[in-house]
Design a protein around this motif. Sequence first.
Motif, PDB file in Angstrom:
ATOM      1  N   ALA A 245     -18.236  14.459 -19.225  1.00 51.91           N
ATOM      2  CA  ALA A 245     -18.487  14.973 -17.885  1.00 51.91           C
ATOM      3  C   ALA A 245     -19.768  14.315 -17.394  1.00 51.91           C
ATOM      4  O   ALA A 245     -20.728  14.154 -18.155  1.00 51.91           O
ATOM      5  CB  ALA A 245     -18.639  16.488 -17.910  1.00 51.91           C
ATOM      6  N   GLY A 246     -19.761  13.916 -16.140  1.00 51.38           N
ATOM      7  CA  GLY A 246     -20.952  13.249 -15.646  1.00 51.38           C
ATOM      8  C   GLY A 246     -20.998  13.171 -14.142  1.00 51.38           C
ATOM      9  O   GLY A 246     -20.209  13.802 -13.440  1.00 51.38           O
ATOM     10  N   HIS A 247     -21.952  12.388 -13.664  1.00 50.92           N
ATOM     11  CA  HIS A 247     -22.128  12.184 -12.230  1.00 50.92           C
ATOM     12  C   HIS A 247     -21.969  10.701 -11.914  1.00 50.92           C
ATOM     13  O   HIS A 247     -22.628   9.860 -12.523  1.00 50.92           O
ATOM     14  CB  HIS A 247     -23.497  12.676 -11.775  1.00 50.92           C
TER      15      HIS A 247
ATOM     16  N   ILE B   6     -21.379   6.003 -14.265  1.00 52.58           N
ATOM     17  CA  ILE B   6     -21.260   7.419 -14.620  1.00 52.58           C
ATOM     18  C   ILE B   6     -22.423   7.794 -15.532  1.00 52.58           C
ATOM     19  O   ILE B   6     -22.529   7.304 -16.651  1.00 52.58           O
ATOM     20  CB  ILE B   6     -19.940   7.730 -15.371  1.00 52.58           C
ATOM     21  N   GLU B   7     -23.283   8.671 -15.032  1.00 53.22           N
ATOM     22  CA  GLU B   7     -24.356   9.220 -15.854  1.00 53.22           C
ATOM     23  C   GLU B   7     -23.747  10.331 -16.717  1.00 53.22           C
ATOM     24  O   GLU B   7     -23.169  11.287 -16.182  1.00 53.22           O
ATOM     25  CB  GLU B   7     -25.470   9.803 -14.980  1.00 53.22           C
ATOM     26  N   ILE B   8     -23.850  10.190 -18.022  1.00 50.57           N
ATOM     27  CA  ILE B   8     -23.269  11.184 -18.934  1.00 50.57           C
ATOM     28  C   ILE B   8     -24.135  12.438 -18.936  1.00 50.57           C
ATOM     29  O   ILE B   8     -25.331  12.376 -19.218  1.00 50.57           O
ATOM     30  CB  ILE B   8     -23.156  10.631 -20.365  1.00 50.57           C
ATOM     31  N   ARG B   9     -23.521  13.576 -18.633  1.00 52.77           N
ATOM     32  CA  ARG B   9     -24.247  14.850 -18.654  1.00 52.77           C
ATOM     33  C   ARG B   9     -23.785  15.748 -19.802  1.00 52.77           C
ATOM     34  O   ARG B   9     -24.547  16.559 -20.286  1.00 52.77           O
ATOM     35  CB  ARG B   9     -24.083  15.549 -17.313  1.00 52.77           C
ATOM     36  N   HIS B  10     -22.531  15.589 -20.182  1.00 50.75           N
ATOM     37  CA  HIS B  10     -21.972  16.389 -21.285  1.00 50.75           C
ATOM     38  C   HIS B  10     -20.875  15.549 -21.930  1.00 50.75           C
ATOM     39  O   HIS B  10     -20.125  14.874 -21.231  1.00 50.75           O
ATOM     40  CB  HIS B  10     -21.383  17.702 -20.765  1.00 50.75           C
ATOM     41  N   ALA B  11     -20.808  15.585 -23.232  1.00 49.81           N
ATOM     42  CA  ALA B  11     -19.746  14.854 -23.925  1.00 49.81           C
ATOM     43  C   ALA B  11     -19.260  15.682 -25.102  1.00 49.81           C
ATOM     44  O   ALA B  11     -20.014  16.449 -25.701  1.00 49.81           O
ATOM     45  CB  ALA B  11     -20.249  13.493 -24.401  1.00 49.81           C
ATOM     46  N   GLU B  12     -17.996  15.498 -25.400  1.00 49.72           N
ATOM     47  CA  GLU B  12     -17.364  16.227 -26.501  1.00 49.72           C
ATOM     48  C   GLU B  12     -16.328  15.305 -27.120  1.00 49.72           C
ATOM     49  O   GLU B  12     -15.680  14.540 -26.420  1.00 49.72           O
ATOM     50  CB  GLU B  12     -16.697  17.475 -25.928  1.00 49.72           C
ATOM     51  N   TYR B  13     -16.216  15.383 -28.438  1.00 48.08           N
ATOM     52  CA  TYR B  13     -15.185  14.561 -29.082  1.00 48.08           C
ATOM     53  C   TYR B  13     -14.533  15.305 -30.234  1.00 48.08           C
ATOM     54  O   TYR B  13     -15.088  16.230 -30.810  1.00 48.08           O
ATOM     55  CB  TYR B  13     -15.723  13.206 -29.538  1.00 48.08           C
ATOM     56  N   TRP B  14     -13.292  14.860 -30.500  1.00 50.43           N
ATOM     57  CA  TRP B  14     -12.506  15.336 -31.626  1.00 50.43           C
ATOM     58  C   TRP B  14     -12.073  14.085 -32.384  1.00 50.43           C
ATOM     59  O   TRP B  14     -11.501  13.173 -31.800  1.00 50.43           O
ATOM     60  CB  TRP B  14     -11.270  16.088 -31.154  1.00 50.43           C
ATOM     61  N   ASN B  15     -12.357  14.040 -33.651  1.00 47.10           N
ATOM     62  CA  ASN B  15     -12.031  12.873 -34.466  1.00 47.10           C
ATOM     63  C   ASN B  15     -11.369  13.387 -35.738  1.00 47.10           C
ATOM     64  O   ASN B  15     -12.043  13.788 -36.687  1.00 47.10           O
ATOM     65  CB  ASN B  15     -13.304  12.080 -34.791  1.00 47.10           C
ATOM     66  N   VAL B  16     -10.046  13.409 -35.745  1.00 48.49           N
ATOM     67  CA  VAL B  16      -9.293  13.917 -36.887  1.00 48.49           C
ATOM     68  C   VAL B  16      -9.083  12.762 -37.859  1.00 48.49           C
ATOM     69  O   VAL B  16      -8.389  11.807 -37.555  1.00 48.49           O
ATOM     70  CB  VAL B  16      -7.939  14.516 -36.446  1.00 48.49           C
ATOM     71  N   LYS B  17      -9.716  12.874 -39.003  1.00 52.56           N
ATOM     72  CA  LYS B  17      -9.696  11.774 -39.964  1.00 52.56           C
ATOM     73  C   LYS B  17      -8.599  11.916 -41.018  1.00 52.56           C
ATOM     74  O   LYS B  17      -8.294  10.963 -41.726  1.00 52.56           O
ATOM     75  CB  LYS B  17     -11.058  11.683 -40.657  1.00 52.56           C
TER      76      LYS B  17
ATOM     77  N   GLU C 218     -13.504  16.161 -37.224  1.00 53.06           N
ATOM     78  CA  GLU C 218     -14.842  16.428 -36.706  1.00 53.06           C
ATOM     79  C   GLU C 218     -14.751  16.745 -35.221  1.00 53.06           C
ATOM     80  O   GLU C 218     -14.069  16.054 -34.458  1.00 53.06           O
ATOM     81  CB  GLU C 218     -15.689  15.166 -36.933  1.00 53.06           C
ATOM     82  N   HIS C 219     -15.435  17.798 -34.801  1.00 58.58           N
ATOM     83  CA  HIS C 219     -15.523  18.163 -33.391  1.00 58.58           C
ATOM     84  C   HIS C 219     -16.979  18.434 -33.072  1.00 58.58           C
ATOM     85  O   HIS C 219     -17.627  19.249 -33.739  1.00 58.58           O
ATOM     86  CB  HIS C 219     -14.682  19.411 -33.100  1.00 58.58           C
ATOM     87  N   ARG C 220     -17.500  17.693 -32.089  1.00 58.34           N
ATOM     88  CA  ARG C 220     -18.890  17.906 -31.684  1.00 58.34           C
ATOM     89  C   ARG C 220     -18.977  17.817 -30.161  1.00 58.34           C
ATOM     90  O   ARG C 220     -18.181  17.133 -29.523  1.00 58.34           O
ATOM     91  CB  ARG C 220     -19.809  16.827 -32.291  1.00 58.34           C
ATOM     92  N   GLU C 221     -19.985  18.483 -29.629  1.00 56.53           N
ATOM     93  CA  GLU C 221     -20.269  18.353 -28.203  1.00 56.53           C
ATOM     94  C   GLU C 221     -21.760  18.451 -27.985  1.00 56.53           C
ATOM     95  O   GLU C 221     -22.487  18.999 -28.810  1.00 56.53           O
ATOM     96  CB  GLU C 221     -19.522  19.379 -27.369  1.00 56.53           C
ATOM     97  N   MET C 222     -22.194  17.849 -26.870  1.00 56.35           N
ATOM     98  CA  MET C 222     -23.621  17.829 -26.591  1.00 56.35           C
ATOM     99  C   MET C 222     -23.854  17.678 -25.100  1.00 56.35           C
ATOM    100  O   MET C 222     -23.175  16.906 -24.420  1.00 56.35           O
ATOM    101  CB  MET C 222     -24.284  16.663 -27.327  1.00 56.35           C
ATOM    102  N   ASP C 223     -24.835  18.433 -24.609  1.00 61.10           N
ATOM    103  CA  ASP C 223     -25.319  18.244 -23.245  1.00 61.10           C
ATOM    104  C   ASP C 223     -26.334  17.126 -23.297  1.00 61.10           C
ATOM    105  O   ASP C 223     -27.289  17.172 -24.076  1.00 61.10           O
ATOM    106  CB  ASP C 223     -25.963  19.531 -22.709  1.00 61.10           C
ATOM    107  N   LEU C 224     -26.141  16.121 -22.457  1.00 61.33           N
ATOM    108  CA  LEU C 224     -27.031  14.964 -22.448  1.00 61.33           C
ATOM    109  C   LEU C 224     -27.825  14.871 -21.148  1.00 61.33           C
ATOM    110  O   LEU C 224     -28.579  13.929 -20.966  1.00 61.33           O
ATOM    111  CB  LEU C 224     -26.231  13.680 -22.652  1.00 61.33           C
ATOM    112  N   ALA C 225     -27.646  15.836 -20.255  1.00 59.76           N
ATOM    113  CA  ALA C 225     -28.364  15.799 -18.981  1.00 59.76           C
ATOM    114  C   ALA C 225     -29.852  15.961 -19.224  1.00 59.76           C
ATOM    115  O   ALA C 225     -30.288  16.666 -20.132  1.00 59.76           O
ATOM    116  CB  ALA C 225     -27.856  16.913 -18.075  1.00 59.76           C
ATOM    117  N   LYS C 226     -30.600  15.276 -18.412  1.00 60.09           N
ATOM    118  CA  LYS C 226     -32.058  15.334 -18.554  1.00 60.09           C
ATOM    119  C   LYS C 226     -32.604  16.477 -17.746  1.00 60.09           C
ATOM    120  O   LYS C 226     -32.166  16.867 -16.770  1.00 60.09           O
ATOM    121  CB  LYS C 226     -32.667  14.018 -18.121  1.00 60.09           C
TER     122      LYS C 226
END
Length: 167
Positions: free
Chosen positions: A86-88, A124-135, A159-167
């Motif tokens: 998600a971003g701007h 696109i400025e990244i504000r939030h990112a999430e991923y799913w990586n099924v190994k 693996e499932h992780r998410e992070m807010d990256l907005a400043k």
Amino acid sequence: MTHDESFQAKLWELIKEVRFCMLTHRHADGSLHAHPLTMQNRSLHPGEPVHFFVSRKTEVGQRLRADGNVCLAFGDPDKDIYVSIAGHATISEDLAKKKALFSAMAKAWFPGGAEDPDLELVEIEIRHAEYWNVKESKTTQVLKMAAAAVSGNPPHMGEHREMDLAK
């Protein structure tokens, strides 16, 4: 490497070979609208935007100028990798950046090269990112799902992780 840098490095690792995503934005009537686009980045360092080229002849640039809130959805079903960003979005006329990102593949859409008057650079400025990586292998996934169905406990896969990256 900080936690944010580690997350961003993993994000790049997951999307760099996928390259294609669906960019979802708000349409003029308020509904959501998605377009398939090709990521132009050759790297993705912390704080760096995700880049795309779009045609001025399409509505994409107009819509992004009106409302820059977007979602990028990358997926590689063969590898069970899914990424949501998600971003701007902004439209940039930075000719040096266009030239740095331009490739032979982009020439198919923009025959005038990086200076093609039809080419718009979307950042696109990244504000939030999430991923799913099924190994796990498909067989292991099926076995885990069967065990979960019997036990009543949800399966834990990948693996499932998410992070807010907005400043």
